[in-house]
Design an enzyme around this catalytic site. Structure first.
Site, PDB file in Angstrom:
ATOM      1  N   CYS A 270       3.131  -4.759  17.613  1.00 49.48           N
ATOM      2  CA  CYS A 270       2.783  -6.043  16.993  1.00 49.48           C
ATOM      3  C   CYS A 270       3.834  -6.366  15.937  1.00 49.48           C
ATOM      4  O   CYS A 270       4.982  -6.575  16.278  1.00 49.48           O
ATOM      5  CB  CYS A 270       1.369  -6.027  16.434  1.00 49.48           C
ATOM      6  SG  CYS A 270       0.900  -4.507  15.595  1.00 49.48           S
ATOM      7  N   SER A 271       3.461  -6.415  14.685  1.00 46.21           N
ATOM      8  CA  SER A 271       4.464  -6.720  13.676  1.00 46.21           C
ATOM      9  C   SER A 271       4.139  -6.013  12.371  1.00 46.21           C
ATOM     10  O   SER A 271       4.260  -6.583  11.300  1.00 46.21           O
ATOM     11  CB  SER A 271       4.585  -8.227  13.465  1.00 46.21           C
ATOM     12  OG  SER A 271       3.313  -8.756  13.139  1.00 46.21           O
ATOM     13  N   CYS A 272       3.722  -4.750  12.456  1.00 44.55           N
ATOM     14  CA  CYS A 272       3.478  -3.960  11.247  1.00 44.55           C
ATOM     15  C   CYS A 272       4.780  -3.887  10.453  1.00 44.55           C
ATOM     16  O   CYS A 272       5.852  -3.681  11.021  1.00 44.55           O
ATOM     17  CB  CYS A 272       3.014  -2.555  11.601  1.00 44.55           C
ATOM     18  SG  CYS A 272       1.415  -2.538  12.416  1.00 44.55           S
TER      19      CYS A 272
ATOM     20  N   CYS B 237       8.326  -2.576  15.116  1.00 49.57           N
ATOM     21  CA  CYS B 237       6.918  -2.342  15.454  1.00 49.57           C
ATOM     22  C   CYS B 237       6.794  -2.806  16.890  1.00 49.57           C
ATOM     23  O   CYS B 237       6.793  -4.007  17.169  1.00 49.57           O
ATOM     24  CB  CYS B 237       5.968  -3.109  14.547  1.00 49.57           C
ATOM     25  SG  CYS B 237       4.244  -2.876  15.032  1.00 49.57           S
TER      26      CYS B 237
END
Lengths: 152, 204
Positions: free
Chosen positions: B108-110, B105
């Site tokens: 961000c940190s999906c 991702c």
């Protein structure tokens, strides 16, 4: 790791259904490890949060006040819309028998306020600031708090 | 769920409350990000990877399930009870002898946490997010994964609306294994695409 009765666990280790549960868990462990509260204090806070949930209205309702302050901050939403949200929240609660970490979070909010780590109003404002940050962030961008919304 | 792109749908009240408390305590220096990461890291294997491993082992064992999974992963994993709470969609990408898939991702940190649990700290780190796209072979080799020159590496960038799960290649020497035995072979990292699976002797 000490476990509490009913804490979701597998092979003696805590398990989490969603990331926020682990986040709430890690905050408690970190605050305890840095000496902010003892494990006994935490056990009491957790037991009280469970009791408040089973017997709403008994005892002080700091967390309730936080939620109400959030609703008031939202402004236009008060009234019918807010009433609907409450009933939806109730329904959601009934749908999820695993309310263990909801109690955990409520106990943490309670203890943080009781220990003077945060004010109830400050916490409520911060919840609203995050909600607004999501709504103001274009889709796909990382969500960050606006500078003006951070405490100084 | 809204597909309007000038805002991001806020998460649940519970998530917002945790974020609020965490951000306040971090700012006041009452907790440290490193300490929180370390605590979470201890538990990140306890949550979801088992769900993802279940899906992978089932796909290896059941051809019609695999076809359904590759055609419509969101609906197929929902039938097993794995539903993202924010209504995000899932795509499963299959590794073959010629194609290797890697998930990142970049913004961000999906992460498909319903299936994989908490994202590992490195997944959220800026170097991984940047380099997975610009130099995937170098990133893979740092995980000990060295692929043949001819392998086509495909990098999938997650968003809050679309998450990806890698269907790793079934290890050689596992013919006739039961689904539960196969499940024990599947690692979290293989489902992000940073490692290949081997048939390990200790897994029986």
């Amino acid at each position: 790791m000490s476990l509490f009765p009913d804490q979701p666990a597998e092979n003696g280790e805590p398990v989490f259904k969603e990331p926020w549960e682990a986040q709430a868990f890690s905050l408690v462990i970190a605050l305890h490890e840095s000496g902010v509260f003892s494990w006994d204090e935490w056990s009491d806070a957790l037991a009280q949060a469970i009791r408040r949930d089973l017997h709403p209205g008994g005892g002080e309702e700091v967390v309730q006040r936080v939620s109400e302050a959030v609703a008031e901050d939202a402004g236009e939403d008060v009234g019918e819309e807010a009433g609907k949200k409450t009933s939806e929240r109730m329904a959601e609660k009934e749908d999820r028998p695993d309310s263990y970490y909801q109690h955990w979070l409520a106990a943490l909010e309670h203890l943080a306020i009781a220990k003077g780590l945060s004010g109830a109003g400050e916490l409520a404002q911060r919840v609203q600031a995050w909600r607004e940050a999501y709504l103001a962030t274009p889709h796909g961008q990382p969500v960050e708090l606006a500078c003006g919304q951070r405490s100084v | 769920m809204s597909h309007d792109h000038d805002h991001t749908d806020p998460p649940s009240d519970l998530e917002l409350r945790v974020k609020a408390l965490e951000s306040l305590l971090l700012e006041k220096g009452l907790v440290k990000q490193d300490a929180l990461n370390a605590i979470i890291e201890t538990y990140e294997h306890q949550v979801g990877p088992k769900n993802g491993a279940h899906v992978v082992a089932k796909a290896w064992s059941d051809l019609s399930f695999k076809q359904a999974l590759l055609a419509d992963a969101t609906a197929t994993v929902a039938d097993l009870g794995y539903v993202g709470r924010q209504g995000e969609h899932l795509t499963v990408v299959e590794n073959t002898s010629d194609i290797h898939n890697l998930v990142v991702c970049t913004l961000c940190s999906c992460y498909p946490w319903t299936l994989l649990g908490l994202p590992p700290v490195w997944y959220k780190s800026a170097p991984y997010r940047a380099r997975a796209v610009s130099e995937p072979r170098a990133v893979l080799s740092e995980f000990g994964t060295v692929l043949p020159e001819h392998t086509d590496i495909r990098v999938w960038d997650s968003t809050s609306e679309m998450r990806y799960l890698v269907l790793p290649e079934r290890p050689a020497g596992t013919g006739g294994w039961r689904e539960s035995q196969l499940q024990a072979l599947v690692t979290r990292n293989s489902m992000i695409g940073v490692e290949l699976l081997r048939h390990r002797e200790e897994v029986k």
